[in-house]
Design a protein around this motif. Structure first.
Motif, mmCIF file in Angstrom:
data_model
loop_
_atom_site.group_PDB
_atom_site.id
_atom_site.type_symbol
_atom_site.label_atom_id
_atom_site.label_comp_id
_atom_site.label_asym_id
_atom_site.label_seq_id
_atom_site.Cartn_x
_atom_site.Cartn_y
_atom_site.Cartn_z
ATOM 1 N N MET A 133 -1.654 7.250 -4.432
ATOM 2 C CA MET A 133 -3.060 6.912 -4.131
ATOM 3 C C MET A 133 -3.017 5.718 -3.524
ATOM 4 O O MET A 133 -1.846 5.114 -4.028
ATOM 5 C CB MET A 133 -4.454 7.482 -4.617
ATOM 6 N N THR A 134 -4.327 5.278 -2.505
ATOM 7 C CA THR A 134 -3.767 4.031 -2.003
ATOM 8 C C THR A 134 -5.079 2.783 -3.141
ATOM 9 O O THR A 134 -5.301 3.509 -3.513
ATOM 10 C CB THR A 134 -4.232 3.935 -1.077
ATOM 11 N N SER B 17 0.812 -1.200 -0.035
ATOM 12 C CA SER B 17 0.228 0.074 -0.182
ATOM 13 C C SER B 17 1.070 1.194 -0.110
ATOM 14 O O SER B 17 0.392 2.604 -0.523
ATOM 15 C CB SER B 17 -0.639 0.047 1.427
ATOM 16 N N ARG B 18 2.073 1.647 0.681
ATOM 17 C CA ARG B 18 2.862 2.247 1.037
ATOM 18 C C ARG B 18 3.504 2.458 -0.776
ATOM 19 O O ARG B 18 3.442 3.896 -0.670
ATOM 20 C CB ARG B 18 3.631 2.106 1.920
ATOM 21 N N ARG C 60 1.240 3.797 -3.216
ATOM 22 C CA ARG C 60 0.839 5.388 -2.670
ATOM 23 C C ARG C 60 1.760 6.269 -3.755
ATOM 24 O O ARG C 60 1.993 7.101 -4.148
ATOM 25 C CB ARG C 60 0.312 5.252 -1.616
#
Length: 276
Positions: free
Chosen positions: A257-258, A248-249, A252
């Motif tokens: 964005m996630t 997720s990091r 992004r």
């Protein structure tokens, strides 16, 4: 067929490159008609009339000429060139265009030499012979001076081809969690150090390339309508990301964005914002 001529001050015509070598001579072929050959690098080259090829009977595979290749062959005594044996060996197998400097000068003089040598009453003077030998020596020195650039070009081309194969290999194995520089290097019979060098020359690391390709694959899958109901963690895991938080990091950082936001936006039918 070219008839053999007696030696004239260190240079003579012979019907063909002999099967066995003689350390005292080298053979220079002048192409008679368009044909092709395989060079010492394994590359196929087209040979035009008047092109020159340094041949070595002891290494007949360098270069390999097509069956339709026709050329005038000159046998040249090495001792008359004033070039060391080691330097002469470095140019064996080299091909030289016959339409540019200095190949054109050598071809012109060798053509005149061959014409005179095959006349009914050849009158090959010392001046013509010496001029031919001097120009061949100049050609050898020219090849030696440009050899580093040619070697660098060959190495660059080989590296580029290897990098393309490696990238294709990576794309086929993005879903394998154990894909690593070590496994990639082993599959291509190269060292990990050389692998890193190939990618570094292209301005990226191996890890960055793998990660970006995996992120792109995840982004495409998350954007498909049929991906509704598929969790972000499942997609990440399928493409080699073992930690959902890390995925997720990283996602992004790459796209602004996630993964969940991207999936929701893409599957809603709304127009996606430009990705950075």
């Amino acid at each position: 067929m070219t008839k053999p001529t007696p030696p004239s001050g260190g240079i003579s015509l012979v019907p063909a490159v002999p099967d066995e070598g003689d350390e005292g001579f080298l053979y220079l072929g002048m192409i008679a008609r368009t044909s092709s050959a395989t060079t010492r690098d394994g590359n196929k080259v087209v040979l035009e009339p008047r092109d020159l090829v340094f041949c070595d009977p002891a290494r007949r595979d360098v270069p390999q000429f097509d069956d339709d290749c026709r050329m005038t062959v000159f046998r040249i005594a090495r001792c008359h060139l004033g070039v060391s044996a080691a330097d002469l060996d470095r140019v064996l197998g080299a091909t030289v265009p016959g339409r540019g400097h200095p190949g054109a000068l050598v071809s012109d003089l060798l053509s005149a030499f061959a014409t005179e040598a095959q006349s009914p009453r050849p009158l090959i003077g010392d001046r013509l012979t010496r001029s031919a030998l001097d120009l061949v020596a100049v050609l050898v020195m020219e090849l030696l001076e440009t050899e580093p650039a040619r070697e660098a070009s060959r190495a660059e081309r080989a590296g580029s081809e290897m990098l393309s194969r490696i990238r294709a290999y990576i794309d086929r194995r993005l879903m394998e969690p154990d894909l690593s520089p070590g496994s990639i290097a082993r599959a291509h019979h190269i060292s990990v150090r050389y692998l890193h060098k190939l990618f570094r020359n292209d301005g990226i690391t191996v890890g960055q390339w793998v990660r970006q390709r995996r992120l792109d694959s995840c982004r495409r899958e998350l954007s498909r309508t049929r991906s509704r109901g598929v969790t972000v963690a499942a997609v990440a895991n399928r493409w080699g990301f073992s930690s959902p938080a890390h995925f997720s990091r990283t996602f992004r950082e790459a796209y602004g964005m996630t993964p969940s936001q991207w999936q929701a936006l893409a599957t809603s039918g709304a127009r996606s914002p430009a990705l950075r």
